[in-house]
Design a protein around this motif. Sequence first.
Motif, PDB file in Angstrom:
ATOM      1  N   ARG A 153       0.865  -1.088  -0.023  1.00 13.52           N
ATOM      2  CA  ARG A 153       0.120   0.115  -0.099  1.00 13.52           C
ATOM      3  C   ARG A 153       0.796   1.269  -0.025  1.00 13.52           C
ATOM      4  O   ARG A 153       0.650   2.268  -0.592  1.00 13.52           O
ATOM      5  CB  ARG A 153      -0.949   0.077   1.293  1.00 13.52           C
ATOM      6  CG  ARG A 153      -1.929  -1.015   1.026  1.00 13.52           C
ATOM      7  CD  ARG A 153      -3.157  -0.983   2.267  1.00 13.52           C
ATOM      8  NE  ARG A 153      -4.142  -1.795   2.013  1.00 13.52           N
ATOM      9  CZ  ARG A 153      -4.336  -3.094   2.557  1.00 13.52           C
ATOM     10  NH1 ARG A 153      -3.386  -3.244   3.407  1.00 13.52           N
ATOM     11  NH2 ARG A 153      -5.304  -3.795   2.292  1.00 13.52           N
ATOM     12  N   LEU A 156       2.398   1.863  -3.524  1.00 13.06           N
ATOM     13  CA  LEU A 156       1.381   2.280  -4.446  1.00 13.06           C
ATOM     14  C   LEU A 156       0.753   3.898  -4.169  1.00 13.06           C
ATOM     15  O   LEU A 156       0.835   4.771  -5.074  1.00 13.06           O
ATOM     16  CB  LEU A 156      -0.193   1.789  -4.353  1.00 13.06           C
ATOM     17  CG  LEU A 156      -0.127   0.080  -5.048  1.00 13.06           C
ATOM     18  CD1 LEU A 156      -1.236  -0.645  -4.335  1.00 13.06           C
ATOM     19  CD2 LEU A 156       0.158   0.143  -6.116  1.00 13.06           C
ATOM     20  N   ILE A 182       3.636  -4.642  -9.393  1.00 10.74           N
ATOM     21  CA  ILE A 182       2.587  -4.184  -8.131  1.00 10.74           C
ATOM     22  C   ILE A 182       2.009  -2.801  -8.859  1.00 10.74           C
ATOM     23  O   ILE A 182       0.611  -2.856  -8.839  1.00 10.74           O
ATOM     24  CB  ILE A 182       3.297  -3.915  -6.980  1.00 10.74           C
ATOM     25  CG1 ILE A 182       3.903  -5.000  -6.268  1.00 10.74           C
ATOM     26  CG2 ILE A 182       2.403  -2.973  -5.975  1.00 10.74           C
ATOM     27  CD1 ILE A 182       4.790  -4.970  -5.116  1.00 10.74           C
ATOM     28  N   GLU A 184       1.480  -1.982 -12.060  1.00 10.43           N
ATOM     29  CA  GLU A 184       0.643  -2.405 -13.205  1.00 10.43           C
ATOM     30  C   GLU A 184      -0.411  -3.413 -12.597  1.00 10.43           C
ATOM     31  O   GLU A 184      -1.269  -4.050 -13.461  1.00 10.43           O
ATOM     32  CB  GLU A 184       1.531  -2.993 -14.285  1.00 10.43           C
ATOM     33  CG  GLU A 184       2.443  -1.963 -14.660  1.00 10.43           C
ATOM     34  CD  GLU A 184       3.510  -2.481 -15.902  1.00 10.43           C
ATOM     35  OE1 GLU A 184       3.432  -3.656 -16.097  1.00 10.43           O
ATOM     36  OE2 GLU A 184       4.057  -1.737 -16.309  1.00 10.43           O
ATOM     37  N   ARG A 185      -0.562  -3.924 -11.298  1.00 10.46           N
ATOM     38  CA  ARG A 185      -1.445  -4.733 -10.819  1.00 10.46           C
ATOM     39  C   ARG A 185      -1.347  -6.271 -11.334  1.00 10.46           C
ATOM     40  O   ARG A 185      -2.444  -6.962 -11.504  1.00 10.46           O
ATOM     41  CB  ARG A 185      -2.922  -4.081 -11.094  1.00 10.46           C
ATOM     42  CG  ARG A 185      -3.125  -2.944 -10.333  1.00 10.46           C
ATOM     43  CD  ARG A 185      -3.185  -2.842  -8.848  1.00 10.46           C
ATOM     44  NE  ARG A 185      -3.874  -1.753  -8.301  1.00 10.46           N
ATOM     45  CZ  ARG A 185      -3.257  -0.981  -7.562  1.00 10.46           C
ATOM     46  NH1 ARG A 185      -2.455  -1.144  -6.947  1.00 10.46           N
ATOM     47  NH2 ARG A 185      -4.387   0.091  -6.988  1.00 10.46           N
ATOM     48  N   ARG A 186      -0.216  -6.516 -11.810  1.00 14.19           N
ATOM     49  CA  ARG A 186       0.205  -7.752 -12.243  1.00 14.19           C
ATOM     50  C   ARG A 186       0.243  -8.624 -10.873  1.00 14.19           C
ATOM     51  O   ARG A 186       0.020  -9.914 -10.791  1.00 14.19           O
ATOM     52  CB  ARG A 186       1.149  -8.155 -12.792  1.00 14.19           C
ATOM     53  CG  ARG A 186       0.888  -7.602 -14.470  1.00 14.19           C
ATOM     54  CD  ARG A 186       2.059  -7.895 -15.354  1.00 14.19           C
ATOM     55  NE  ARG A 186       3.265  -7.948 -14.780  1.00 14.19           N
ATOM     56  CZ  ARG A 186       4.346  -6.711 -15.109  1.00 14.19           C
ATOM     57  NH1 ARG A 186       3.946  -6.020 -16.382  1.00 14.19           N
ATOM     58  NH2 ARG A 186       5.315  -6.601 -14.549  1.00 14.19           N
ATOM     59  N   ASN A 187       0.991  -8.160  -9.752  1.00 17.06           N
ATOM     60  CA  ASN A 187       0.930  -8.836  -8.374  1.00 17.06           C
ATOM     61  C   ASN A 187      -0.048  -7.992  -7.510  1.00 17.06           C
ATOM     62  O   ASN A 187      -0.062  -6.807  -7.398  1.00 17.06           O
ATOM     63  CB  ASN A 187       2.503  -8.842  -7.856  1.00 17.06           C
ATOM     64  CG  ASN A 187       3.202  -9.667  -8.594  1.00 17.06           C
ATOM     65  OD1 ASN A 187       2.679 -10.654  -9.342  1.00 17.06           O
ATOM     66  ND2 ASN A 187       4.476  -9.653  -8.889  1.00 17.06           N
ATOM     67  N   TRP A 188      -0.307  -8.568  -6.170  1.00 19.11           N
ATOM     68  CA  TRP A 188      -1.000  -8.024  -5.218  1.00 19.11           C
ATOM     69  C   TRP A 188      -2.216  -7.368  -5.786  1.00 19.11           C
ATOM     70  O   TRP A 188      -2.952  -6.595  -5.295  1.00 19.11           O
ATOM     71  CB  TRP A 188      -0.157  -7.096  -4.516  1.00 19.11           C
ATOM     72  CG  TRP A 188       0.981  -7.735  -3.634  1.00 19.11           C
ATOM     73  CD1 TRP A 188       2.160  -7.830  -4.304  1.00 19.11           C
ATOM     74  CD2 TRP A 188       1.040  -8.082  -2.466  1.00 19.11           C
ATOM     75  NE1 TRP A 188       3.032  -8.216  -3.379  1.00 19.11           N
ATOM     76  CE2 TRP A 188       2.504  -8.555  -2.052  1.00 19.11           C
ATOM     77  CE3 TRP A 188       0.095  -7.969  -1.415  1.00 19.11           C
ATOM     78  CZ2 TRP A 188       2.812  -8.809  -1.079  1.00 19.11           C
ATOM     79  CZ3 TRP A 188       0.656  -8.224  -0.276  1.00 19.11           C
ATOM     80  CH2 TRP A 188       1.910  -8.825  -0.058  1.00 19.11           C
ATOM     81  N   ARG A 189      -2.903  -8.010  -6.687  1.00 13.63           N
ATOM     82  CA  ARG A 189      -4.185  -7.595  -7.408  1.00 13.63           C
ATOM     83  C   ARG A 189      -5.424  -7.567  -6.417  1.00 13.63           C
ATOM     84  O   ARG A 189      -6.321  -6.789  -6.377  1.00 13.63           O
ATOM     85  CB  ARG A 189      -4.575  -8.452  -8.591  1.00 13.63           C
ATOM     86  CG  ARG A 189      -5.247  -7.687  -9.722  1.00 13.63           C
ATOM     87  CD  ARG A 189      -5.277  -8.434 -10.856  1.00 13.63           C
ATOM     88  NE  ARG A 189      -4.772  -9.941 -10.729  1.00 13.63           N
ATOM     89  CZ  ARG A 189      -4.386 -10.759 -11.722  1.00 13.63           C
ATOM     90  NH1 ARG A 189      -4.366 -10.150 -12.963  1.00 13.63           N
ATOM     91  NH2 ARG A 189      -4.047 -11.661 -11.551  1.00 13.63           N
ATOM     92  N   HIS A 190      -5.072  -8.707  -5.316  1.00 13.72           N
ATOM     93  CA  HIS A 190      -6.251  -8.690  -4.359  1.00 13.72           C
ATOM     94  C   HIS A 190      -6.474  -7.662  -3.476  1.00 13.72           C
ATOM     95  O   HIS A 190      -7.453  -7.568  -2.865  1.00 13.72           O
ATOM     96  CB  HIS A 190      -6.249 -10.044  -3.763  1.00 13.72           C
ATOM     97  CG  HIS A 190      -4.702  -9.968  -2.629  1.00 13.72           C
ATOM     98  ND1 HIS A 190      -3.572  -9.903  -3.107  1.00 13.72           N
ATOM     99  CD2 HIS A 190      -4.780  -9.933  -1.276  1.00 13.72           C
ATOM    100  CE1 HIS A 190      -2.847 -10.053  -2.079  1.00 13.72           C
ATOM    101  NE2 HIS A 190      -3.553  -9.841  -1.201  1.00 13.72           N
ATOM    102  N   GLU A 192      -7.248  -4.705  -4.223  1.00 11.40           N
ATOM    103  CA  GLU A 192      -8.105  -3.790  -4.862  1.00 11.40           C
ATOM    104  C   GLU A 192      -9.854  -4.532  -4.290  1.00 11.40           C
ATOM    105  O   GLU A 192     -10.497  -3.943  -4.203  1.00 11.40           O
ATOM    106  CB  GLU A 192      -8.066  -3.873  -6.402  1.00 11.40           C
ATOM    107  CG  GLU A 192      -7.127  -3.259  -6.992  1.00 11.40           C
ATOM    108  CD  GLU A 192      -7.075  -3.307  -8.357  1.00 11.40           C
ATOM    109  OE1 GLU A 192      -7.931  -4.233  -9.115  1.00 11.40           O
ATOM    110  OE2 GLU A 192      -6.151  -2.643  -9.008  1.00 11.40           O
ATOM    111  N   GLN A 196      -8.154  -0.878  -0.789  1.00 14.36           N
ATOM    112  CA  GLN A 196      -6.628  -0.404  -0.648  1.00 14.36           C
ATOM    113  C   GLN A 196      -6.968   0.450   0.690  1.00 14.36           C
ATOM    114  O   GLN A 196      -6.079   0.805   1.664  1.00 14.36           O
ATOM    115  CB  GLN A 196      -6.050   0.362  -1.573  1.00 14.36           C
ATOM    116  CG  GLN A 196      -5.870  -0.560  -2.898  1.00 14.36           C
ATOM    117  CD  GLN A 196      -4.822   0.303  -3.658  1.00 14.36           C
ATOM    118  OE1 GLN A 196      -4.250   1.324  -3.494  1.00 14.36           O
ATOM    119  NE2 GLN A 196      -4.753  -0.146  -4.864  1.00 14.36           N
TER     120      GLN A 196
END
Length: 196
Positions: A153, A156, A182, A184-190, A192, A196
């Motif tokens: 967090r 971001l 992170i 580009e939301r390829r990792n840690w997408r969950h 969202e 956040q």
Amino acid sequence: MSAACSIPRCGKPVLNVRGWCNAHYLRWRRHGDPLGGGRKQGYAQNELQQAINQAVPEKCWLWPHGQCGTGYAQVTFRGRLRRANRVVCELVHGPAPTDKHQAAHLCGKRLCINHHHLAWKTRSENEADKLLHGTRLRGEKSATAKLTEAQVRDILRLRAEGLTMRILAGRFGVAPSTIQSIVERRNWRHLEEIGQ
């Protein structure tokens, strides 16, 4: 002269502190029993049938025998080492609808072989169930995670404030590609999904 294995009628030399030969030690490691595996195949199949016959819908029936490396119950069935939940699902619910279906645990417990708690599901359906049960290892629960949710967090937030990925990578001790994944939301997408 070395001592003999403590398992009756074995006679092989002891190679470990448990008093067993290497073969019985390896059976214990794999099946949780120095006599596990081949010789107890019929016993394990009887145990499966007992679990099917005596299962109560409200209670898990946890497999007391061997497990695979990922913690699922396993049994030698018809000459092959297989996951016990899949064998029970086949015996009670019939064969899998497709080769892509998995024997999913509705209770979320990997060792449960209660047929009331098993159903054929696709991989995506099974993964969705794991989220509901809290058994899917993602984010900081993953063994390979190098960051916490709080750090992600912060990454971001700081990126939105204009810090470069290279500076963020240095600050958090990860590669710039990790920061990019992170952002580009390829990792840690969950994150969202839970806000956040």
